[in-house]
Design an enzyme around this catalytic site. Structure first.
Site, PDB file in Angstrom:
ATOM      1  N   TRP A 328       0.837  -1.205   0.000  1.00  0.00           N
ATOM      2  CA  TRP A 328       0.000   0.000   0.000  1.00  0.00           C
ATOM      3  C   TRP A 328       0.871   1.254   0.000  1.00  0.00           C
ATOM      4  CZ3 TRP A 328      -0.249   4.049   3.487  1.00  0.00           C
ATOM      5  CH2 TRP A 328      -1.337   4.907   3.378  1.00  0.00           C
ATOM      6  N   HIS A 329       2.031   1.179   0.655  1.00  0.00           N
ATOM      7  CA  HIS A 329       2.889   2.354   0.757  1.00  0.00           C
ATOM      8  C   HIS A 329       3.571   2.711  -0.554  1.00  0.00           C
ATOM      9  CE1 HIS A 329       2.444   1.656   5.101  1.00  0.00           C
ATOM     10  NE2 HIS A 329       2.808   2.915   5.248  1.00  0.00           N
ATOM     11  N   GLY A 330       3.796   1.755  -1.415  1.00  0.00           N
ATOM     12  CA  GLY A 330       4.459   2.093  -2.661  1.00  0.00           C
ATOM     13  C   GLY A 330       4.744   0.888  -3.522  1.00  0.00           C
ATOM     14  N   PHE A 488       2.366   8.457  -1.167  1.00  0.00           N
ATOM     15  CA  PHE A 488       1.603   7.239  -1.007  1.00  0.00           C
ATOM     16  C   PHE A 488       0.126   7.460  -1.279  1.00  0.00           C
ATOM     17  CE2 PHE A 488       5.018   6.743   2.394  1.00  0.00           C
ATOM     18  CZ  PHE A 488       5.909   6.243   1.493  1.00  0.00           C
TER      19      PHE A 488
END
Length: 488
Positions: A328-330, A488
């Site tokens: 989800w962060h990257g 993000f």
């Protein structure tokens, strides 16, 4: 538009003056317009994606209706189709804008290792700022409607304001409809307490961002720019300072967002609760990025089965949740490894609790409380340091530009590359910024309040506030530095 910009310094007073002059319904219209102006300041084209997501989930929520999907009838099957459509559409847009090239590159690399040379398309896709945050917020609404937790919103203006509420639009906290949308549907009262609390939260947020996070950023950038050449002193100082930077940058954004909302009589959830004072990794995740960790728990971990189907599936569900939380962060394997490490940590801690016969839900009763802080017990303090360094290890992968760079970074530290020159200066620098963080966090931790300063006498408050402003003036960079989580 950045919180730490002159544009926002002009934008916010105008919004507040108009907001205080209007009735509730017109206030929501103002907030909706302000949200799109705020968001469109990055790139006006992003507004179309935000509007499409809003219209889609509003329409699907209305179509699903209020009854929970528990009965075996055509209506229930229709509602199931609608929620699947919402999930596929939201995650599909997120996957396309954020992960298309990542998956194409990964597949191409795998194909080349197998001696295939596929001609795969690569697109120059601009990542819409904050897409991960408002996608999860909108998706939480439709899932709650499907589950019967929250009734479908009939007023489009109120729902659109909920999705585009500008203080938390691009970097959270990820709000739920029962908390934020319910407030937007009621009249808000802005009293003296709201002004004091909102102003203090904003001051604390700007202090964390400008006087700490942005001030240590050049040292962090230097350490992570050429990890294969840096000495172990430089690299170790870099990860310590990034540990400070990421916390002050992200929690600083949350403080400012909560402060701005408070000035409008709206309460946003706490997203950070002094996480670096945790004595175990489970407690850390109860205190770090709370809106994301609870979102992953409620909409991913529990639906996967949680801890209900045996130990193996419990650990499997933890790993899946944290791997997807990392992704989800990257769109990078470094974030996947970051999530995997945290999944391993959490699974190992759950196993330790089982062997010690400590139920996870009683963990907070066994560990240090706010009245008995960890620095008063040698065992608890050592647990705090151990937990902190476990987290710091994962920050290397989080911050490194590539997996290869992260490995070089670790090698430099573990092999004690280079000499120890500069060690004393690095220790002094780290100690100074750690002290600044603790001066903010410890009063909050002890008094269980993010506005603990308001409980002090006015002389102490004034001196501390003046010192924070002075440090902002002295340490703030000349250029406007974006918040880390905007990517993000």
């Amino acid at each position: 538009m950045l919180f730490n910009s002159w544009n926002f310094a002009l934008f916010l007073p105008i919004v507040l003056v108009l907001y205080y002059a209007l009735a509730r319904r017109w206030q929501n219209l103002l907030l909706l317009i302000a949200g799109y102006v705020f968001y469109g300041a990055w790139d006006w084209r992003f507004c179309f994606l935000l509007a499409f997501s809003t219209i889609l989930d509003y329409t699907l929520g209305r179509a699903m209706g209020a009854p929970p999907a528990t009965t075996d009838n055509p209506r229930a099957r229709s509602r199931k189709t609608l929620i699947i459509l919402s999930i596929v559409a939201n995650l599909g847009f997120l996957a396309f804008f954020k992960y298309f090239n990542f998956f194409v590159d990964s597949f191409a690399t795998l194909a080349h290792t197998m001696h295939f040379n596929p001609n795969l398309p690569l697109l120059r896709i601009i990542l819409p700022v904050g897409i991960s945050f408002y996608t999860f917020q909108s998706l939480a609404y439709t899932i709650d409607v499907y589950r019967g937790v929250f009734p479908p919103e009939k007023n489009f203006l109120d729902y659109a304001t909920y999705v585009s509420f500008f203080p938390q639009l691009v970097a959270g906290p990820i709000e739920r409809a029962p908390h934020l949308l319910t407030q937007l549907k009621k009249d808000r009262v802005v009293d003296e307490d709201c002004i004091y609390q909102g102003g203090l939260l904003m001051l604390i947020g700007f202090f964390k961002k400008l006087a700490i996070a942005d001030a240590v950023a050049p040292h962090v950038n230097l350490a992570f720019s050429h990890p294969a050449d840096g000495s172990w002193v430089l690299l170790l100082a870099g990860v310590w300072l990034f540990t400070i930077q990421i916390y002050c940058d992200f929690s600083g954004y949350t403080d400012i967002a909560r402060g701005v909302a408070k000035l409008m009589g709206i309460n946003l959830m706490e997203n950070f609760n002094q996480p670096y004072l945790s004595t175990n990794i489970t407690e850390f995740w109860r205190r770090w990025h709370i809106s994301l960790s609870t979102w992953l728990r409620d909409y991913l971990y529990i639906p996967l089965g949680g801890n209900r189907n045996g130990e193996f599936k419990t650990y499997r569900n933890l790993m899946i949740t944290m791997l997807l939380g990392g992704l989800w962060h990257g769109a990078s394997w470094t974030f996947v490894i970051w999530g995997a490490l945290h999944g391993i940590y959490l699974a190992a801690h759950k196993l330790i609790l089982k062997l010690r016969n400590v139920p996870p839900d009683r963990l907070h009763l066994r560990g240090p409380s706010n009245d008995n802080p960890p620095w008063r017990s040698p065992t608890a303090f050592l647990s705090l340091l151990f937990t902190l360094h476990l987290v710091m290890l994962t920050w290397i992968f989080f911050r490194a530009p590539s997996l290869h760079a992260a490995i070089d970074y670790l090698k430099g530290i573990l092999t004690l590359r280079g000499d120890a020159s500069g060690l004393a200066d690095s220790v002094k620098l780290i100690a100074f910024y750690v002290a600044l963080v603790l001066l903010v966090d410890i009063p909050m931790y002890r008094r269980r309040s993010h506005v603990a300063m308001l409980q002090w006498n006015w002389i102490t408050r004034g001196v501390v506030a003046a010192a924070m402003i002075l440090l902002i003036v002295l340490f703030a960079p000349n250029n406007e530095m974006p918040f880390i989580y905007f990517q993000f």
